[in-house]
Design a protein around this motif. Structure first.
Motif, PDB file in Angstrom:
ATOM      1  N   GLN A   1       4.566 -10.937   7.706  1.00 54.12           N
ATOM      2  CA  GLN A   1       5.514  -9.901   8.234  1.00 54.12           C
ATOM      3  C   GLN A   1       4.803  -8.437   7.636  1.00 54.12           C
ATOM      4  O   GLN A   1       4.071  -8.721   6.825  1.00 54.12           O
ATOM      5  CB  GLN A   1       6.941  -9.892   7.421  1.00 54.12           C
ATOM      6  CG  GLN A   1       6.889  -9.835   5.925  1.00 54.12           C
ATOM      7  CD  GLN A   1       7.179  -8.632   5.306  1.00 54.12           C
ATOM      8  OE1 GLN A   1       7.556  -7.491   6.111  1.00 54.12           O
ATOM      9  NE2 GLN A   1       6.603  -8.402   4.225  1.00 54.12           N
ATOM     10  N   ILE A   2       5.056  -7.444   8.375  1.00 50.74           N
ATOM     11  CA  ILE A   2       4.520  -6.212   7.864  1.00 50.74           C
ATOM     12  C   ILE A   2       5.796  -5.526   7.798  1.00 50.74           C
ATOM     13  O   ILE A   2       6.433  -5.339   8.797  1.00 50.74           O
ATOM     14  CB  ILE A   2       3.428  -5.366   8.878  1.00 50.74           C
ATOM     15  CG1 ILE A   2       2.487  -6.441   8.965  1.00 50.74           C
ATOM     16  CG2 ILE A   2       3.167  -3.959   8.343  1.00 50.74           C
ATOM     17  CD1 ILE A   2       1.319  -5.813  10.190  1.00 50.74           C
ATOM     18  N   SER A   3       6.106  -4.579   6.804  1.00 52.23           N
ATOM     19  CA  SER A   3       7.212  -3.732   6.598  1.00 52.23           C
ATOM     20  C   SER A   3       7.009  -2.139   6.180  1.00 52.23           C
ATOM     21  O   SER A   3       6.219  -2.396   5.229  1.00 52.23           O
ATOM     22  CB  SER A   3       8.328  -4.373   5.825  1.00 52.23           C
ATOM     23  OG  SER A   3       8.017  -4.521   4.397  1.00 52.23           O
ATOM     24  N   LYS A   4       7.398  -1.499   7.199  1.00 54.53           N
ATOM     25  CA  LYS A   4       6.924  -0.035   6.550  1.00 54.53           C
ATOM     26  C   LYS A   4       8.481   0.475   6.969  1.00 54.53           C
ATOM     27  O   LYS A   4       8.882   0.774   8.131  1.00 54.53           O
ATOM     28  CB  LYS A   4       6.073   0.650   7.485  1.00 54.53           C
ATOM     29  CG  LYS A   4       5.764   2.165   7.107  1.00 54.53           C
ATOM     30  CD  LYS A   4       4.682   2.733   7.887  1.00 54.53           C
ATOM     31  CE  LYS A   4       4.456   4.061   7.234  1.00 54.53           C
ATOM     32  NZ  LYS A   4       5.422   4.911   6.897  1.00 54.53           N
TER      33      LYS A   4
ATOM     34  N   PHE B   1       0.963  -1.205   0.115  1.00 52.60           N
ATOM     35  CA  PHE B   1      -0.038   0.010  -0.001  1.00 52.60           C
ATOM     36  C   PHE B   1       0.944   1.435  -0.172  1.00 52.60           C
ATOM     37  O   PHE B   1       1.780   1.485   0.803  1.00 52.60           O
ATOM     38  CB  PHE B   1      -0.928   0.054   1.335  1.00 52.60           C
ATOM     39  CG  PHE B   1      -1.926  -1.313   1.224  1.00 52.60           C
ATOM     40  CD1 PHE B   1      -2.980  -1.186   0.691  1.00 52.60           C
ATOM     41  CD2 PHE B   1      -1.505  -2.222   2.009  1.00 52.60           C
ATOM     42  CE1 PHE B   1      -4.048  -2.114   0.824  1.00 52.60           C
ATOM     43  CE2 PHE B   1      -2.508  -3.548   1.833  1.00 52.60           C
ATOM     44  CZ  PHE B   1      -3.502  -3.462   1.378  1.00 52.60           C
ATOM     45  N   ASP B   2       0.592   2.126  -0.890  1.00 56.73           N
ATOM     46  CA  ASP B   2       1.221   3.268  -0.983  1.00 56.73           C
ATOM     47  C   ASP B   2       0.507   4.668  -0.320  1.00 56.73           C
ATOM     48  O   ASP B   2      -0.674   4.655  -0.815  1.00 56.73           O
ATOM     49  CB  ASP B   2       1.674   3.784  -2.440  1.00 56.73           C
ATOM     50  CG  ASP B   2       2.594   2.513  -2.812  1.00 56.73           C
ATOM     51  OD1 ASP B   2       2.371   1.478  -3.294  1.00 56.73           O
ATOM     52  OD2 ASP B   2       3.983   2.677  -2.989  1.00 56.73           O
ATOM     53  N   PHE B   3       1.291   5.520   0.376  1.00 60.35           N
ATOM     54  CA  PHE B   3       0.568   6.452   0.871  1.00 60.35           C
ATOM     55  C   PHE B   3       0.645   8.124   0.199  1.00 60.35           C
ATOM     56  O   PHE B   3       1.971   8.205  -0.283  1.00 60.35           O
ATOM     57  CB  PHE B   3       0.760   6.654   2.499  1.00 60.35           C
ATOM     58  CG  PHE B   3       0.706   5.248   3.195  1.00 60.35           C
ATOM     59  CD1 PHE B   3      -0.911   5.077   3.243  1.00 60.35           C
ATOM     60  CD2 PHE B   3       1.603   4.739   3.694  1.00 60.35           C
ATOM     61  CE1 PHE B   3      -1.116   3.730   4.036  1.00 60.35           C
ATOM     62  CE2 PHE B   3       1.057   3.388   4.164  1.00 60.35           C
ATOM     63  CZ  PHE B   3      -0.127   3.039   4.564  1.00 60.35           C
TER      64      PHE B   3
ATOM     65  N   GLY C   1       5.154   7.312   1.561  1.00 62.75           N
ATOM     66  CA  GLY C   1       5.649   6.442   2.375  1.00 62.75           C
ATOM     67  C   GLY C   1       4.720   5.124   1.771  1.00 62.75           C
ATOM     68  O   GLY C   1       3.846   5.222   0.886  1.00 62.75           O
ATOM     69  N   SER C   2       5.158   3.627   2.316  1.00 63.40           N
ATOM     70  CA  SER C   2       4.427   2.633   1.659  1.00 63.40           C
ATOM     71  C   SER C   2       4.552   1.395   2.724  1.00 63.40           C
ATOM     72  O   SER C   2       5.449   1.576   3.769  1.00 63.40           O
ATOM     73  CB  SER C   2       5.079   2.102   0.597  1.00 63.40           C
ATOM     74  OG  SER C   2       6.277   1.364   0.833  1.00 63.40           O
ATOM     75  N   VAL C   3       3.682   0.616   2.775  1.00 64.38           N
ATOM     76  CA  VAL C   3       3.725  -0.546   3.872  1.00 64.38           C
ATOM     77  C   VAL C   3       3.375  -1.700   2.905  1.00 64.38           C
ATOM     78  O   VAL C   3       2.475  -1.704   2.183  1.00 64.38           O
ATOM     79  CB  VAL C   3       2.779  -0.196   5.187  1.00 64.38           C
ATOM     80  CG1 VAL C   3       1.243  -0.284   4.433  1.00 64.38           C
ATOM     81  CG2 VAL C   3       2.668  -1.242   6.054  1.00 64.38           C
ATOM     82  N   THR C   4       4.130  -3.009   3.371  1.00 66.41           N
ATOM     83  CA  THR C   4       4.106  -4.277   2.648  1.00 66.41           C
ATOM     84  C   THR C   4       3.404  -5.118   3.680  1.00 66.41           C
ATOM     85  O   THR C   4       3.967  -5.326   4.818  1.00 66.41           O
ATOM     86  CB  THR C   4       5.422  -4.620   1.842  1.00 66.41           C
ATOM     87  OG1 THR C   4       5.686  -3.573   0.989  1.00 66.41           O
ATOM     88  CG2 THR C   4       4.997  -5.959   1.304  1.00 66.41           C
ATOM     89  N   PHE C   5       2.253  -5.766   3.439  1.00 69.02           N
ATOM     90  CA  PHE C   5       1.917  -6.633   4.275  1.00 69.02           C
ATOM     91  C   PHE C   5       1.923  -8.075   3.692  1.00 69.02           C
ATOM     92  O   PHE C   5       1.751  -8.357   2.384  1.00 69.02           O
ATOM     93  CB  PHE C   5       0.452  -6.500   4.491  1.00 69.02           C
ATOM     94  CG  PHE C   5      -0.037  -5.525   5.432  1.00 69.02           C
ATOM     95  CD1 PHE C   5      -0.416  -4.339   4.851  1.00 69.02           C
ATOM     96  CD2 PHE C   5      -0.382  -5.845   6.836  1.00 69.02           C
ATOM     97  CE1 PHE C   5      -0.640  -3.124   5.518  1.00 69.02           C
ATOM     98  CE2 PHE C   5      -0.755  -4.749   7.433  1.00 69.02           C
ATOM     99  CZ  PHE C   5      -0.719  -3.324   6.991  1.00 69.02           C
ATOM    100  N   SER C   6       2.472  -9.204   4.283  1.00 69.89           N
ATOM    101  CA  SER C   6       2.653 -10.380   3.718  1.00 69.89           C
ATOM    102  C   SER C   6       1.657 -11.403   4.394  1.00 69.89           C
ATOM    103  O   SER C   6       1.884 -11.689   5.800  1.00 69.89           O
ATOM    104  CB  SER C   6       4.026 -11.043   3.701  1.00 69.89           C
ATOM    105  OG  SER C   6       4.908 -10.031   3.120  1.00 69.89           O
ATOM    106  N   LEU C   7       0.890 -11.884   4.006  1.00 70.15           N
ATOM    107  CA  LEU C   7       0.013 -12.975   4.737  1.00 70.15           C
ATOM    108  C   LEU C   7      -0.727 -13.778   3.804  1.00 70.15           C
ATOM    109  O   LEU C   7      -0.863 -13.681   2.872  1.00 70.15           O
ATOM    110  CB  LEU C   7      -1.305 -12.099   5.600  1.00 70.15           C
ATOM    111  CG  LEU C   7      -2.244 -11.349   4.649  1.00 70.15           C
ATOM    112  CD1 LEU C   7      -3.171 -10.860   5.942  1.00 70.15           C
ATOM    113  CD2 LEU C   7      -1.841 -10.300   4.026  1.00 70.15           C
ATOM    114  N   ASN C   8      -1.131 -15.180   4.342  1.00 70.76           N
ATOM    115  CA  ASN C   8      -1.915 -16.069   3.655  1.00 70.76           C
ATOM    116  C   ASN C   8      -3.308 -15.660   3.745  1.00 70.76           C
ATOM    117  O   ASN C   8      -3.920 -14.991   4.225  1.00 70.76           O
ATOM    118  CB  ASN C   8      -1.475 -17.530   4.090  1.00 70.76           C
ATOM    119  CG  ASN C   8      -1.686 -17.651   5.618  1.00 70.76           C
ATOM    120  OD1 ASN C   8      -2.570 -17.189   6.210  1.00 70.76           O
ATOM    121  ND2 ASN C   8      -1.071 -18.635   5.922  1.00 70.76           N
TER     122      ASN C   8
END
Lengths: 293, 247
Positions: free
Chosen positions: A235-238, A197-199, A221-228
């Motif tokens: 993981q969540i990385s910002k 997601f990009d802000f 800014g951006s945040v990446t979610f990894s989930l099944n």
């Protein structure tokens, strides 16, 4: 090599103004992905993902090696990615850029450390022989959202891959060629997918998914979610950027879950199609020597 | 064997790109150039041709460096390098698929010369250069041949990986459109006479289209192998026609 041109002032103002009005240059909605195409090659373990102009090819290969001495019961699993002059002339050979390192680390966290592939099943003889599974990620062209498309390509390729069948009698290990025994799939535990997601905006209140390269350069800014698909977050990385409201992050997580389910369905559907294409004459069930999990 | 297929200009960010598939090999070529060279490799008199071969699996090793060393001089002869001093023409060749041998398990690290892939790499590179509109003196095509039996009488064009493994000697020869020999690489044991036969066969295979009705006199070999120069011409013609569609 020439540096990549940054967006000009007018380009920047126009794009940001449009986004603040809820419009995107390619007339997508803010939470809409570009058309996603996933196809498999003739070989096992080759997945080609096209997301707009972004194109990624993942290839899986396996060979028998000696396991690491500190982990005698585990096989070896590694993911490598390289951005070269094929992406843009500004990328040099053998000189990793920041994008490349971040991509590699994110894939590592998402797929390898979340235990998506059961590495213990890759062990053949403890401390002596194991499978080394390697994923090579070839980025053919990059037009934004490299992380999501790469993750999808790697997961799809690993699920499509078949390794040669083996048998152990006493101390002798036999590895069968494709002509002798039908290759077997890897022991796959769950399929994590990334959604970025990009802000945008003053306080990062506007959220966009699947940004193009131009939009990616202008984000705050951006945040990446990894989930099944079960909603288990890997993981969540910002990484830096403007701080974002906690409520917004939770909303994003909900969207990421929906997206992850969508990706799972897409990969399942494509894998089923491919299996049908390969299963000429319906003999695959008889050829396979593998047991149900 | 299936006829060759190609896709042109399919990568958006590079100057020229092509995807070439023939005989189980699929290669994607990306060409950038002529672009400004870096200080350390700039040549004040001519352009540098930078060839970079990437394997489908694993990191490039000595095998890939040798392929680069074979292709680089060949491409340098085709491009008028003296017209672009202090420039670099970057050719990136990504191996996408190689033919599978169901009787042998693949190995990732194989530090040995793979002659069979050179024709596909060369053809992909030339299509890439043509779509990048890099000026060229001429085009070229190459072919792979093997001598299978002991007396050297039978020459096989476009061998499969299994045939290459069993062959007594493997040869790769490239010819320009003007029928000049561009590259010649051989591996294995063979006599001078055998090499002469190979040279003749390769020339016929590569330059077949130029003589009218050449197919009739071809006889046995080469009848099954496609003429790549003609193929390249037809795909580029199709691409040009598509580009001028608006007229």
């Amino acid at each position: 090599m020439p540096r990549e041109a940054e967006p000009s002032l007018s380009e920047r103002t126009f794009t940001l103004q449009a986004i603040s009005e809820g419009l995107r240059l390619d007339s997508r909605k803010l939470d809409q992905f570009r058309p996603l195409e996933l196809s498999f090659g003739d070989e096992y373990g080759v997945a080609d993902v096209k997301l707009g102009k972004t194109r990624v090819l993942a290839k899986v290969s396996a060979e028998v090696t000696v396991p690491f001495s500190d982990r005698p019961f585990d096989g070896i699993f590694q993911i490598t990615s390289e951005l070269g002059p094929m992406v843009a002339p500004s990328f040099e050979v053998n000189r990793p850029t920041e994008t490349e390192i971040l991509l590699a680390r994110l894939l590592e966290k998402t797929i390898r450390r979340s235990g998506a592939l059961d590495t213990e099943s890759l062990c053949l003889i403890a401390g002596q022989k194991c499978w080394s599974v390697r994923v090579d990620l070839h980025i053919l062209s990059a037009d934004g959202n490299l992380i999501d498309s790469s993750c999808l390509a790697v997961v799809a390729a690993l699920r499509h891959f078949r390794r040669p069948d083996t048998s152990i009698e006493g101390e002798t290990l036999t590895i069968y060629t494709a002509a002798e025994r039908e290759p077997v799939p890897l022991s796959w535990l769950h399929s994590p997918f990334c959604t970025t997601f990009d802000f945008f905006g003053e306080d990062g209140e506007i959220v966009l998914v699947d940004t193009t390269w131009l939009e990616e350069q202008l984000r705050v800014g951006s945040v990446t979610f990894s989930l099944n698909k079960h909603g288990e977050i890997c993981q969540i990385s910002k990484l830096g950027g403007k701080p974002v409201e906690a409520t917004l992050i939770i909303q994003c997580a909900q969207m990421a879950l929906a997206k992850s389910k969508e990706f799972t369905d897409l990969v399942d559907a494509r894998l089923a199609e491919d299996a049908k294409r390969r299963d000429k004459g319906g003999l695959m069930a008889e050829l396979s020597a593998e047991n149900e999990r | 064997m299936a006829s060759p297929t190609a896709e042109l200009s399919h990568l958006p960010k590079t100057d020229g790109s092509a995807n070439f598939a023939y005989g189980g090999y699929t290669i994607t070529a990306a060409v950038n150039g002529p672009v400004e060279a870096q200080r350390r490799d700039e040549n004040p008199f001519e352009a540098l041709v930078d060839v970079n071969v990437r394997p489908a699996a694993g990191v490039g090793g000595t095998g890939e460096r040798q392929l680069e060393a074979i292709l680089q001089p060949a491409l340098r002869h085709l491009i008028p390098v003296r017209n672009f001093p202090r420039c670099v023409i970057q050719v990136t060749l990504q191996v996408m698929e190689t033919p599978e041998n169901a009787y042998v398990n693949p190995k990732v690290m194989q530090p040995r010369l793979n002659l069979g892939i050179i024709p596909a790499l060369l053809h992909a590179a030339i299509l890439g250069l043509l779509t990048a509109a890099v000026p060229m003196k001429t085009v070229a095509s190459a072919t792979c041949l093997v001598i299978t039996d002991a007396d050297g009488s039978s020459v096989k064009v476009d061998p499969t990986p299994a045939e290459i493994d069993q062959a007594r000697s493997v040869h790769v020869l490239g010819f320009t459109a003007g029928r000049d020999l561009l590259l010649a690489e051989s591996e294995g044991s063979f006599s001078a006479d055998e090499w002469a036969t190979v040279l003749q066969t390769a020339e016929k295979v590569c330059c077949r289209s130029q003589e009218a009705g050449g197919d009739a006199e071809m006889g046995g070999y080469g009848a099954e192998s496609e003429n790549v120069q003609q193929f390249m011409r037809s795909v580029l013609e199709a691409k040009a026609a598509e580009g001028l569609h608006w007229r």
